[in-house]
Design a protein around this motif. Structure first.
Motif, PDB file in Angstrom:
ATOM      1  N   THR A  65       0.752  -1.067   0.005  1.00  0.00           N
ATOM      2  CA  THR A  65      -0.063   0.002  -0.026  1.00  0.00           C
ATOM      3  C   THR A  65       0.746   1.440  -0.060  1.00  0.00           C
ATOM      4  OG1 THR A  65      -1.799   1.173   1.114  1.00  0.00           O
ATOM      5  CG2 THR A  65      -0.322  -0.014   2.470  1.00  0.00           C
ATOM      6  N   GLY A  66       1.980   1.202   0.557  1.00  0.00           N
ATOM      7  CA  GLY A  66       2.815   2.375   0.760  1.00  0.00           C
ATOM      8  C   GLY A  66       3.424   2.629  -0.572  1.00  0.00           C
ATOM      9  N   LEU A  67       3.327   2.035  -1.722  1.00  0.00           N
ATOM     10  CA  LEU A  67       3.881   2.245  -2.844  1.00  0.00           C
ATOM     11  C   LEU A  67       3.517   3.500  -3.392  1.00  0.00           C
ATOM     12  CD1 LEU A  67       4.101  -1.424  -4.736  1.00  0.00           C
ATOM     13  CD2 LEU A  67       5.913   0.083  -3.795  1.00  0.00           C
ATOM     14  N   HIS A  68       2.013   4.105  -3.174  1.00  0.00           N
ATOM     15  CA  HIS A  68       1.422   5.147  -3.766  1.00  0.00           C
ATOM     16  C   HIS A  68       2.199   6.283  -3.031  1.00  0.00           C
ATOM     17  CE1 HIS A  68      -0.590   6.981  -0.178  1.00  0.00           C
ATOM     18  NE2 HIS A  68      -0.377   6.015   0.426  1.00  0.00           N
ATOM     19  N   THR A  69       3.344   6.189  -2.229  1.00  0.00           N
ATOM     20  CA  THR A  69       4.019   7.183  -1.622  1.00  0.00           C
ATOM     21  C   THR A  69       5.410   7.264  -2.402  1.00  0.00           C
ATOM     22  OG1 THR A  69       5.140   6.233  -0.031  1.00  0.00           O
ATOM     23  CG2 THR A  69       3.053   7.064   0.739  1.00  0.00           C
ATOM     24  N   LEU A  70       5.601   6.519  -3.466  1.00  0.00           N
ATOM     25  CA  LEU A  70       7.069   6.636  -4.021  1.00  0.00           C
ATOM     26  C   LEU A  70       7.144   7.816  -4.770  1.00  0.00           C
ATOM     27  CD1 LEU A  70       7.312   3.223  -5.607  1.00  0.00           C
ATOM     28  CD2 LEU A  70       8.590   4.018  -3.696  1.00  0.00           C
ATOM     29  N   CYS A  71       6.063   8.566  -5.227  1.00  0.00           N
ATOM     30  CA  CYS A  71       6.283   9.718  -5.863  1.00  0.00           C
ATOM     31  C   CYS A  71       6.674  10.942  -4.918  1.00  0.00           C
ATOM     32  CB  CYS A  71       4.862  10.433  -6.422  1.00  0.00           C
ATOM     33  SG  CYS A  71       3.483  10.354  -5.364  1.00  0.00           S
ATOM     34  N   LYS A  72       6.582  11.013  -3.821  1.00  0.00           N
ATOM     35  CA  LYS A  72       7.340  12.050  -2.782  1.00  0.00           C
ATOM     36  C   LYS A  72       8.919  11.940  -2.895  1.00  0.00           C
ATOM     37  CE  LYS A  72       7.651  11.178   1.490  1.00  0.00           C
ATOM     38  NZ  LYS A  72       7.656  11.030   2.945  1.00  0.00           N
ATOM     39  N   PHE A  73       9.416  10.768  -3.102  1.00  0.00           N
ATOM     40  CA  PHE A  73      10.901  10.521  -3.077  1.00  0.00           C
ATOM     41  C   PHE A  73      11.573  11.069  -4.338  1.00  0.00           C
ATOM     42  CE2 PHE A  73       9.213   7.409  -0.190  1.00  0.00           C
ATOM     43  CZ  PHE A  73       9.799   7.347   0.980  1.00  0.00           C
ATOM     44  N   ARG A  74      13.071  11.228  -4.004  1.00  0.00           N
ATOM     45  CA  ARG A  74      13.759  11.695  -4.976  1.00  0.00           C
ATOM     46  C   ARG A  74      15.077  10.889  -4.929  1.00  0.00           C
ATOM     47  NH1 ARG A  74       9.602  13.564  -5.798  1.00  0.00           N
ATOM     48  NH2 ARG A  74       9.074  15.477  -6.371  1.00  0.00           N
TER      49      ARG A  74
END
Length: 247
Positions: A65-74
């Motif tokens: 479920t946490g894969l939806h937060t990948l866009c916050k990373f760099r």
């Protein structure tokens, strides 16, 4: 080498923590096991200047479920994601519109690969073997910087968990059940089962995570596990979110 428990719950987030994710920091790489909601906290601990490797055990929602937060990373040196053979299509459906940002649109270079059971050189050594669970599930054995970390969740007692944990510096297992409880129709471990696996494997330390959120409703209930079994299992770690252990 450092091991940080980013999320320690199974099934859903609660006051006891986020769903399961474990960060292993080596000299040259940042390695993450599973992507429950705990993965969103990874940037509290990493610089994002090392290559990042993410290993998924299976497709149950509390592990992805946490894969939806990948866009916050760099991740400036990119992200490589490894999933069990036959699950790439499921993963591509989940990390896609309309649910979240697709892999191809993430703001860093990324690659998703399937793994078959066996030993792989990625450039470090990782062995993955199937565990006992209602959904196909991999356990992992990481060999890096002269250390061995094994990660086995979700599972019942099985020979492959012992194999993966053989002489490990740290064996990380789930602890979905309370002491004495069993769930033969939906295999998970209680503390006694996890300790049995660790002893058979000759693991130097055992760390328990993935506590069933509906079973362990307070951190005090987790601490009671440590109080009861610490003498039987020296070095026992009963994890909570944001706990860091040096291995």
């Amino acid at each position: 080498m450092k091991v940080t428990f980013l999320g320690t719950n199974g099934w859903y987030d609660s006051v006891t923590g986020n769903t399961v994710s474990v960060l292993v920091q080596s000299e040259d790489y940042d390695i993450i096991f599973d992507a429950g909601n705990g993965i969103a906290k990874a940037d509290r601990y990493i610089t994002q200047d090392k290559p990042v490797f993410l290993f998924l055990s299976h497709m149950h929602i509390d592990h992805i479920t946490g894969l939806h937060t990948l866009c916050k990373f760099r991740f400036r040196k990119g992200l490589k994601i490894f999933t069990q053979a036959g699950t790439l299509g499921q993963l591509g459906t989940f990390v896609n519109e309309p649910y979240t940002v697709p892999f191809k649109e993430l703001p860093f270079k990324n690659e998703v690969r399937e793994l078959i059971a066996g030993t792989h050189y990625l450039p470090f050594t990782v062995t993955c073997l199937p565990l006992i669970h209602p959904a196909p599930c991999f356990g992992y054995r990481l060999e890096l910087d002269e250390k061995v970390i094994a990660y086995c969740t979700d599972t019942g007692v099985c020979d492959n968990a012992v194999t993966l944990g053989c002489n490990a510096d740290m064996l990380i297992t789930e602890c979905g059940l309370k002491p004495g409880d069993e769930s033969p129709g939906w295999p998970h471990l209680n503390p006694e089962m996890a300790i049995r696996i660790a002893k058979e494997a000759g693991a130097r330390r055992l760390a328990l995570t993935h506590f069933g959120a509906e079973v362990y409703r307070t951190l005090e209930e987790r601490r009671a596990v440590h109080e009861r079994f610490a003498a039987e299992c020296p070095g026992l770690v009963v994890a909570n979110d944001d706990l860091t252990i040096t291995v």
